[in-house]
Write a protein that holds these residues in place. Structure first.
Motif, PDB file in Angstrom:
ATOM      1  N   THR A  15       0.705  -1.298   0.014  1.00  0.00           N
ATOM      2  CA  THR A  15      -0.115  -0.128  -0.070  1.00  0.00           C
ATOM      3  C   THR A  15       0.747   1.141  -0.053  1.00  0.00           C
ATOM      4  O   THR A  15       0.282   2.340  -0.130  1.00  0.00           O
ATOM      5  CB  THR A  15      -0.955  -0.197   1.327  1.00  0.00           C
ATOM      6  N   THR A  16       2.260   1.105   0.110  1.00  0.00           N
ATOM      7  CA  THR A  16       3.008   2.330   0.084  1.00  0.00           C
ATOM      8  C   THR A  16       3.667   2.456  -1.502  1.00  0.00           C
ATOM      9  O   THR A  16       3.975   1.634  -1.910  1.00  0.00           O
ATOM     10  CB  THR A  16       4.450   2.001   1.071  1.00  0.00           C
TER      11      THR A  16
ATOM     12  N   ASP B  62       1.329   6.093   2.392  1.00  0.00           N
ATOM     13  CA  ASP B  62       0.872   4.915   2.417  1.00  0.00           C
ATOM     14  C   ASP B  62      -0.726   4.980   2.121  1.00  0.00           C
ATOM     15  O   ASP B  62      -1.525   5.768   2.858  1.00  0.00           O
ATOM     16  CB  ASP B  62       1.153   4.520   3.937  1.00  0.00           C
TER      17      ASP B  62
ATOM     18  N   ALA C  50      -3.292   2.906   2.515  1.00  0.00           N
ATOM     19  CA  ALA C  50      -4.284   2.345   3.557  1.00  0.00           C
ATOM     20  C   ALA C  50      -4.283   3.372   4.625  1.00  0.00           C
ATOM     21  O   ALA C  50      -5.437   3.589   5.326  1.00  0.00           O
ATOM     22  CB  ALA C  50      -3.387   0.897   3.781  1.00  0.00           C
ATOM     23  N   GLN C  51      -3.174   3.590   5.101  1.00  0.00           N
ATOM     24  CA  GLN C  51      -3.259   4.749   6.366  1.00  0.00           C
ATOM     25  C   GLN C  51      -3.285   6.029   6.169  1.00  0.00           C
ATOM     26  O   GLN C  51      -3.390   6.707   6.986  1.00  0.00           O
ATOM     27  CB  GLN C  51      -1.911   4.467   7.112  1.00  0.00           C
ATOM     28  N   LYS C  52      -3.301   6.299   4.747  1.00  0.00           N
ATOM     29  CA  LYS C  52      -3.438   7.569   4.358  1.00  0.00           C
ATOM     30  C   LYS C  52      -2.590   8.634   5.271  1.00  0.00           C
ATOM     31  O   LYS C  52      -2.948   9.675   5.659  1.00  0.00           O
ATOM     32  CB  LYS C  52      -4.892   8.137   4.539  1.00  0.00           C
ATOM     33  N   LYS C  53      -1.496   8.501   4.915  1.00  0.00           N
ATOM     34  CA  LYS C  53      -0.502   9.475   5.809  1.00  0.00           C
ATOM     35  C   LYS C  53       0.804   9.192   5.058  1.00  0.00           C
ATOM     36  O   LYS C  53       1.186   8.104   4.014  1.00  0.00           O
ATOM     37  CB  LYS C  53      -0.380   8.729   7.106  1.00  0.00           C
TER      38      LYS C  53
END
Length: 362
Positions: free
Chosen positions: A99-100, A317, A319-322
Motif C-alpha cells: 500500500t506504500t 501509504d 491504506a493509512q492515508k499518511k
C-alpha cells in the motif's frame, strides 16, 4: 487492458513481472517466412541481465516457447504465439510496498486505474520484464525485414553526463549494423564504454540510478512508406517506442536541435545517384511529411533513471492515508537504458515491418 498494438502487425502482450509466465501473440505476419529461432534467442540474450554490476541480478533464461504460428521454422500466417516463463522471482521483496506507493512508479496511477486490484510485485504488468516479449517479436520482424533489404541496430548514446558518438547514418552498412548488434555492451566507442559502465556502477553503489539515451538507425527502408497526418511513419514508430517502460521522449533526425537552426542549415539537398533520389545530408532522419524518403531512418529515445532506488524517499501509504519514508529493496537495474537498447531496436523492426505490410500488403 490496452496491451494490444495494432498497426499493420498486431501485438498482444500478457503476463506480469512475477506471474508464471509472460507472452506475446503476433498477428498478421506474412506466411511462408523462414524464422531462425536460434537468432531470436540470441537477440533476446542482448537484453538479459549481466553480472558486471550494470544491471539487476535477476537473470532469466528467456527462452521463448512457440505455441502456434510457426511450423518447421516457417510462419503459417496465423497468429505466432510465444510463451516466456518467469523462473527467478522474489515476490517477498514487495511485501513492504503493498500500500506504500513507490516514487516514480505506476503504483499510484495503477491503483486508481484498477481500483486497487493491480499486481504490484515487480511492477506487475507495468514492469520492464514485459519488454522480453517485445524483444521476441522484434527479433522475428527483423528477420523478415532482412528479406526486403531493411536492417536496423541501436546503441547506447549517452548515460547521465557521458555522451558517446552519434551514428553517421550516411555511411552505415548492414555489416556495420551487425557489428553494433554484436557488442557485448552496447556502446560503440571503447573509451566511452568503460566510462559509462563505471558511471552506472557508481550510481548503483550510491543506491541510486541514472538515465540515458538510446539511438537507433535503419537502412534500406524504401521511399514512400507512410502517410501524412495521423498515420505517419514517425507516429507509428513513436507509438510502439512509448510502450517501453521508462521512455520519456523521442526525436527524429536533428530532433530538438533543428529548432536552433536556420532553414538553410536544416534542409537536406536532393541529388540523383544514378536513378536513385538521395539527399546529401540526413538531418530529416529518413522521414519527410511522415513518409520515408529512402534515406536511413534515425531516431533517439530518452530513458528516465530507474525509479527503484534504495535511497529513502518521501511517499504515502494509501491504506493509512499518511506520509511515510520508503527505501526500496529488491533487484533493480541502476540504468534501464542499457538493457533497453535491443528493445528499442526490436520496436523499430516491428514498426517498420508493420508500415510496409500496411501499405504494400506483403
Amino acid at each position: 487492458m490496452a496491451s494490444i498494438w495494432n498497426n499493420g502487425i498486431s501485438l498482444s502482450i500478457f503476463g506480469e513481472s512475477h506471474s508464471a509466465a509472460i507472452g506475446v501473440v503476433i498477428d498478421n505476419l506474412p506466411p511462408g517466412k523462414k524464422i531462425n529461432m536460434d537468432r531470436v534467442i540470441s537477440f533476446m540474450k542482448r537484453r538479459q541481465a549481466k553480472s558486471d554490476g550494470t544491471t539487476t541480478s535477476r537473470i532469466e533464461p528467456d527462452i521463448p516457447e512457440i505455441q502456434s504460428g510457426l511450423v518447421n521454422g516457417v510462419t503459417t500466417g496465423t497468429p505466432l504465439a510465444f510463451l516466456i516463463h518467469n523462473t527467478n522471482v522474489r515476490s517477498q521483496d514487495y511485501q513492504n510496498v503493498q500500500t506504500t506507493v513507490r516514487p516514480g512508479h505506476a503504483d499510484y496511477t495503477g491503483n486508481v486505474r484498477y481500483q486497487g486490484a493491480n499486481d504490484i510485485r515487480g511492477g506487475g504488468h507495468f514492469s520492464g520484464r514485459l519488454t522480453a516479449c517485445m524483444a521476441a517479436a522484434g527479433a522475428v520482424c527483423g528477420q523478415i525485414l532482412e528479406e526486403y533489404g531493411v536492417y536496423a541496430a541501436a546503441h547506447l548514446l549517452a548515460v547521465y553526463d557521458i555522451h558517446c558518438n552519434s551514428l553517421d547514418t550516411m555511411s552505415l552498412t548492414k555489416e556495420k549494423l551487425a557489428e553494433i548488434r554484436a557488442l557485448p555492451f552496447p556502446v560503440i566507442n571503447e573509451v566511452k564504454r568503460l566510462q559509462i559502465i563505471d558511471r552506472i556502477n557508481q550510481a548503483r553503489l550510491a543506491q541510486n540510478s541514472v538515465g540515458g539515451v538510446v539511438e537507433c538507425a535503419a537502412i534500406g527502408m524504401p521511399a514512400g512508406i507512410g502517410s501524412p497526418i495521423f498515420d505517419n511513419l514517425e507516429s507509428i514508430i513513436s507509438s510502439i517506442i512509448f510502450s517501453i517502460p521508462g521512455v520519456k521522449g523521442i526525436e527524429f533526425g536533428e530532433g530538438f536541435h533543428a529548432a536552433e537552426l536556420m532553414g538553410s542549415e536544416n534542409n537536406d539537398s536532393f541529388y540523383y545517384d544514378k536513378n536513385t533520389v538521395k539527399t546529401k545530408t540526413n538531418r530529416h532522419g529518413g522521414i519527410l511529411g511522415g513518409i520515408s524518403s529512402g534515406m536511413p531512418i534515425n531516431f533517439r529515445v530518452a530513458m528516465k533513471p530507474t525509479p527503484s532506488i534504495s535511497l529513502e524517499q518521501d511517499t504515502i501509504d494509501l491504506a493509512q492515508k499518511k506520509e511515510v519514508r520508503l527505501g526500496i529493496v529488491g533487484r533493480h537495474d541502476p540504468c534501464i537504458a542499457a538493457r533497453a537498447v535491443p528493445v528499442v531496436e526490436a520496436c523499430c523492426n516491428i514498426a517498420l515491418l508493420s508500415a510496409i505490410i500496411k501499405q504494400k500488403g506483403i
